[in-house]
Design a protein around this motif. Structure first.
Motif, short mmCIF file in Angstrom:
data_model
loop_
_atom_site.label_atom_id
_atom_site.label_comp_id
_atom_site.label_asym_id
_atom_site.label_seq_id
_atom_site.Cartn_x
_atom_site.Cartn_y
_atom_site.Cartn_z
N VAL A 139 36.55 52.88 -11.40
CA VAL A 139 37.31 52.87 -12.65
C VAL A 139 36.31 52.51 -13.74
O VAL A 139 35.84 51.37 -13.80
N TRP A 140 35.94 53.50 -14.53
CA TRP A 140 34.96 53.29 -15.60
C TRP A 140 35.67 53.59 -16.91
O TRP A 140 36.06 54.74 -17.15
N THR A 141 35.86 52.58 -17.71
CA THR A 141 36.64 52.81 -18.94
C THR A 141 36.09 51.99 -20.09
O THR A 141 35.55 50.90 -19.88
N SER A 142 36.24 52.52 -21.31
CA SER A 142 35.84 51.77 -22.51
C SER A 142 36.97 51.86 -23.52
O SER A 142 37.44 52.96 -23.83
N LEU A 143 37.37 50.69 -24.00
CA LEU A 143 38.53 50.62 -24.89
C LEU A 143 38.07 50.43 -26.32
O LEU A 143 37.31 49.51 -26.62
N VAL A 144 38.53 51.31 -27.20
CA VAL A 144 38.19 51.21 -28.62
C VAL A 144 39.28 50.40 -29.31
O VAL A 144 40.45 50.78 -29.27
N CYS A 145 38.90 49.29 -29.94
CA CYS A 145 39.88 48.43 -30.62
C CYS A 145 39.37 48.12 -32.03
O CYS A 145 38.16 48.02 -32.25
N ARG A 146 40.28 47.95 -32.95
CA ARG A 146 39.91 47.55 -34.31
C ARG A 146 40.71 46.31 -34.69
O ARG A 146 41.63 46.37 -35.50
N VAL B 131 38.75 55.85 -35.16
CA VAL B 131 39.95 55.81 -34.33
C VAL B 131 40.13 54.43 -33.70
O VAL B 131 39.23 53.60 -33.70
N THR B 132 41.30 54.19 -33.18
CA THR B 132 41.54 52.93 -32.47
C THR B 132 42.48 53.16 -31.30
O THR B 132 43.14 54.19 -31.20
N ASP B 133 42.50 52.16 -30.40
CA ASP B 133 43.40 52.18 -29.24
C ASP B 133 43.27 53.46 -28.40
O ASP B 133 44.26 54.09 -28.05
N VAL B 134 42.03 53.79 -28.11
CA VAL B 134 41.76 54.90 -27.18
C VAL B 134 41.04 54.31 -25.98
O VAL B 134 40.15 53.47 -26.15
N ALA B 135 41.44 54.73 -24.79
CA ALA B 135 40.71 54.35 -23.58
C ALA B 135 39.94 55.58 -23.12
O ALA B 135 40.54 56.59 -22.76
N VAL B 136 38.61 55.50 -23.20
CA VAL B 136 37.78 56.58 -22.65
C VAL B 136 37.63 56.27 -21.16
O VAL B 136 37.26 55.15 -20.80
N LEU B 137 37.94 57.25 -20.33
CA LEU B 137 38.02 57.01 -18.89
C LEU B 137 37.22 58.08 -18.16
O LEU B 137 37.27 59.25 -18.54
N ALA B 138 36.47 57.68 -17.14
CA ALA B 138 35.70 58.68 -16.39
C ALA B 138 35.78 58.40 -14.91
O ALA B 138 35.90 57.25 -14.48
N ASP B 139 35.68 59.49 -14.13
CA ASP B 139 35.60 59.33 -12.67
C ASP B 139 34.19 58.93 -12.27
O ASP B 139 33.99 58.20 -11.31
N GLU B 140 33.20 59.42 -13.02
CA GLU B 140 31.81 59.15 -12.68
C GLU B 140 31.00 59.01 -13.96
O GLU B 140 31.24 59.72 -14.92
N GLN B 141 30.04 58.07 -13.97
CA GLN B 141 29.11 57.96 -15.09
C GLN B 141 27.70 58.23 -14.57
O GLN B 141 27.31 57.68 -13.55
#
Ligand code: BT5
Length: 315
Positions: free
Chosen positions: A126-133, A98-108
């Motif tokens: 703000v904890w986020t990880s962006l998947v890019c291709r 997949v691409t262009d997804v932002a995984v976002l969490a309130d807590e890690q």
């Protein structure tokens, strides 16, 4: 977000609309409209039904539907109340193609920094990880880290924080507090991971962690937060600004280094860069077009592509 719900929200953003009119324009039953409105209310959209029809008053929650609503960047959002860490989840998604997804969490619960360090990520950040291709060579992948640093800095500055970039991946707030080991406090960090072949990147995951609505006492020493520096932010709006700015930067990668220089605290500063076998001490004078740091040392100019950089106090 489901297409009917997205269409309902788009219509509501233009003003009040009655249930029958909504059903007709979307070509669904009135029962389907009620069901979707109920689900939107559960997701934090304050939708009132008045004499003119439904009205969208406010968005109170922080979740996927809320962040996607009105977002002007092509990311879909996967939200978690709590997760080990968003980078691991983003890597799974990247491996699935997949691409262009932002995984976002309130807590890690298992936040990661670079080099196996731990990253403290309590609820409220703000904890986020962006998947890019991206279609780029691995050599240019560090520009994605610079793009994230620029985006984070701009979003934090809009929230009223004197945010600056410390090479290569920290967003800090300068401080005169002599009791600190370093002349700044860390507001945000970035962890970029990638997979690819010699000439082409397969995927890049850009993990961004911003101490947003968190008390400084819940963070490691010498860290700071948006709450401590300014006031609490609407995290939904903050994430939207972050994603929109990141998207703008990645679409003009040739300008990222200049945007980075505009916000850099490191340039012009005496630094010590720790690398595996040596430490380089000197004055940071610039970055190269691929984000390496240029340090003026007693033995001449050195170009450093990776390492831990500390700003030294002036003596
Ligand atoms: C970083 O590592 O700065 C990268 C941090 C990336 C965090 C994001 S959150 C979303 C995604 N999911 C993850 O699990 N990670 C990414 P580094 O430069 O190695 O800095 C780590 C050091 O910063 C630690 O050793 C602590 O000293 C300090 N630290 C830990 N938590 C912090 C926090 N919340 N705020 C400021 N400093 C922190």
């Amino acid at each position: 977000m489901n297409e009917t719900r997205r269409a309902i929200l788009e219509t509501l953003s233009e003003g009040p609309v009655g249930g029958p009119a909504l059903a007709e324009s979307l070509d669904v039953s009135r029962a389907a409209v009620w069901k979707q409105i109920d689900e939107l209310r559960d997701a934090g959209f304050e939708i009132e039904s008045g004499s003119d029809g439904y009205v969208l008053n406010a968005i109170t929650e922080y979740n996927a539907a809320a962040v996607e609503y009105g977002l002007e960047a092509p990311f879909s959002v996967e939200y978690h109340d709590a997760i080990g860490n968003t980078n691991d989840r983003a890597r799974e998604l990247a491996t699935d193609g997949v691409t262009d997804v932002a995984v976002l969490a309130d807590e890690q619960t298992g936040g990661r920094g670079r080099l196996e360090r731990t990253w403290s990520a309590p609820s409220g950040g703000v904890w986020t990880s962006l998947v890019c291709r991206p279609d780029i060579s691995p050599m240019r992948a560090p520009l994605y880290t610079l793009a994230a640093a620029v985006a984070t800095t701009r979003a934090a500055r809009e929230a009223g924080v004197d945010a600056r970039i410390k090479w290569p991946n920290d967003v800090v707030v300068p401080s005169d507090d002599e009791s600190l080991d370093r002349p700044y406090r860390k507001l945000a960090g970035i962890l970029t991971e990638m997979e690819g072949e010699t000439d082409r990147v397969a995927w890049v995951v850009v993990g961004i962690g911003v101490n947003a609505n968190i008390d400084a006492s819940s963070l490691p020493p010498e860290a700071t937060s948006i709450r401590a520096e300014a006031d609490d932010v609407d995290r939904r709006v903050f994430v939207q600004r972050l994603l929109e700015e990141f998207d703008a930067q990645r679409n003009s990668l040739e300008e990222v280094a200049d945007a980075w220089r505009d916000h850099a605290l490191t340039i012009g500063t005496r630094v010590r860069v720790d690398r595996t076998n040596e430490a380089i001490v000197g004055t940071a004078v610039d970055i190269t077009e691929t984000g390496s740091l240029v340090v003026e040392t007693d033995d001449g100019e050195q170009i450093v592509s990776a390492g831990d950089c500390e700003h030294l106090r002036r003596v």
